[in-house]
Design a protein around this motif. Structure first.
Motif, short mmCIF file in Angstrom:
data_model
loop_
_atom_site.label_atom_id
_atom_site.label_comp_id
_atom_site.label_asym_id
_atom_site.label_seq_id
_atom_site.Cartn_x
_atom_site.Cartn_y
_atom_site.Cartn_z
N GLU A 133 0.76 -1.19 0.12
CA GLU A 133 -0.02 -0.05 -0.01
C GLU A 133 0.93 1.19 -0.07
O GLU A 133 0.40 2.32 -0.32
N HIS A 134 2.34 1.23 0.44
CA HIS A 134 2.97 2.40 0.19
C HIS A 134 4.33 2.03 -0.14
O HIS A 134 5.42 2.02 0.60
N PRO A 135 4.18 1.83 -1.44
CA PRO A 135 5.60 1.54 -2.27
C PRO A 135 6.66 2.69 -1.86
O PRO A 135 7.83 2.48 -1.95
N GLU A 136 6.24 3.84 -1.65
CA GLU A 136 7.21 4.83 -1.63
C GLU A 136 8.07 4.67 -0.30
O GLU A 136 9.13 5.63 0.05
N ASP A 137 7.68 3.97 0.85
CA ASP A 137 8.33 3.62 2.04
C ASP A 137 9.18 2.31 2.09
O ASP A 137 9.56 1.94 3.03
N ALA A 138 9.58 2.05 0.77
CA ALA A 138 10.23 0.81 0.67
C ALA A 138 11.53 0.62 1.71
O ALA A 138 12.09 -0.41 2.15
N HIS A 139 12.19 1.85 1.81
CA HIS A 139 13.65 1.92 2.60
C HIS A 139 13.32 2.53 3.71
O HIS A 139 14.33 3.21 4.10
N ASP A 140 12.22 2.49 4.24
CA ASP A 140 11.73 3.54 5.28
C ASP A 140 12.32 2.92 6.63
O ASP A 140 12.05 1.75 6.80
N HIS A 141 13.13 3.37 7.59
CA HIS A 141 13.58 3.01 8.71
C HIS A 141 12.73 3.59 10.00
O HIS A 141 13.52 3.66 11.16
N SER A 142 11.73 3.91 9.64
CA SER A 142 11.18 4.55 11.06
C SER A 142 10.52 3.20 11.67
O SER A 142 10.57 2.23 11.39
N ASP A 173 13.97 6.86 13.37
CA ASP A 173 15.19 6.16 14.03
C ASP A 173 15.72 7.06 14.94
O ASP A 173 16.15 8.10 14.81
N GLY A 174 15.83 6.77 16.26
CA GLY A 174 16.45 7.56 17.20
C GLY A 174 15.53 8.28 18.00
O GLY A 174 15.68 9.20 18.92
N GLY A 175 14.29 8.17 17.63
CA GLY A 175 13.16 9.03 18.13
C GLY A 175 12.78 8.45 19.50
O GLY A 175 13.36 7.45 20.06
N LYS A 176 11.72 8.86 20.42
CA LYS A 176 11.44 8.76 21.69
C LYS A 176 9.85 8.50 21.83
O LYS A 176 9.36 9.33 21.05
N VAL A 177 9.51 7.78 22.78
CA VAL A 177 8.23 7.32 23.07
C VAL A 177 8.01 7.89 24.59
O VAL A 177 8.86 7.54 25.38
N ILE A 181 16.03 -1.42 14.56
CA ILE A 181 16.81 -2.68 14.50
C ILE A 181 16.51 -3.34 13.18
O ILE A 181 17.50 -3.45 12.18
N ASP A 182 15.17 -3.63 12.79
CA ASP A 182 14.76 -3.90 11.31
C ASP A 182 13.19 -3.63 11.57
O ASP A 182 12.61 -3.12 12.36
#
Length: 224
Positions: free
Chosen positions: A34-43, A59-63, A79-80
């Motif tokens: 559904e979101h091919p534009e995010d294929a290499h997204d590391h979120s 990546d590196g964000g906080k919750v 991580i993955d």
């Protein structure tokens, strides 16, 4: 050996059922479709135990994690697509969702801080206070007794208070610790009280030494 090959040597990795992994993979494949534009997204993706996506952080964000009567902020590292390191521990994203639901907790992205001053207790030990200055930020680090152990200025006016905090945590080697937002005025008042007590103790010690040094030998012996 397998953990070394995928870059997880030394990490704490929890076991997850193969069925759970397959469900996550299926959900991820559906998302990619559904979101091919995010294929290499590391979120980093946070989900419910039913695999419904709640939100993503970079990546590196906080919750912010909230339980009844307490809340804290935890750093996250990608991580993955199925694993993230939260406060130094590796979780499968479904495992983390189930853990939160069992404990009655909620998770959300860390809110943006708009104030020009803030304090945090880092890992239930040290305290970090930051306030804005004309040229950037002024910071102080206190131990658990509110004695100052570090401090200084960061002349970077363009960064936010949270970016300044994260930079300091990285420099101090505390980047994997969770932290609790604290009342800035309370932390600074406690630190000021401790500093004043130390100053008074040093002053009394100095006066005492001066008194004995000025006494005649006989008087000094009598005072002893």
């Amino acid at each position: 050996m397998a953990l070394e090959e995928i870059g997880l040597k030394g990490e704490v990795v929890s076991e997850v059922a193969l069925r759970t992994l397959e469900q996550i993979k299926e959900a991820r494949r559906a998302y990619r479709k559904e979101h091919p534009e995010d294929a290499h997204d590391h979120s980093i993706r946070f989900i419910t135990s039913d695999y419904n996506e709640l939100f993503r952080i970079p990546d590196g964000g906080k919750v912010q994690i909230d339980y009844a009567g307490r809340h804290f902020v935890s750093p996250c590292v990608y991580i993955d697509d199925y694993h993230t390191r939260i406060a130094g521990r590796v979780y499968h994203i479904c495992e983390f969702a189930e853990m939160m639901e069992r404990g009655g907790g909620t998770v959300s992205p860390e809110p943006e801080i708009t104030a020009n001053q803030a304090s945090w207790q880092i890992g239930h030990r040290e305290y970090l206070s930051i306030q804005s200055t004309e040229t950037g930020w002024d910071y102080s680090v206190y131990d658990r007794q509110f004695s100052e152990i570090d401090g200084g200025d960061i002349d970077l006016k363009h960064i936010t208070i949270q970016q300044c905090r994260d930079m300091l945590l990285q420099d101090l080697g505390w980047q994997d610790r969770s932290f609790v937002p604290m009342d800035y005025e309370m932390v600074e008042e406690r630190a000021a009280d401790v500093a004043e007590e130390k100053l008074n103790s040093l002053f009394c010690l100095h006066i005492g030494k001066s008194f004995y040094l000025r006494l005649p030998v006989r008087a000094y012996a009598f005072a002893q």
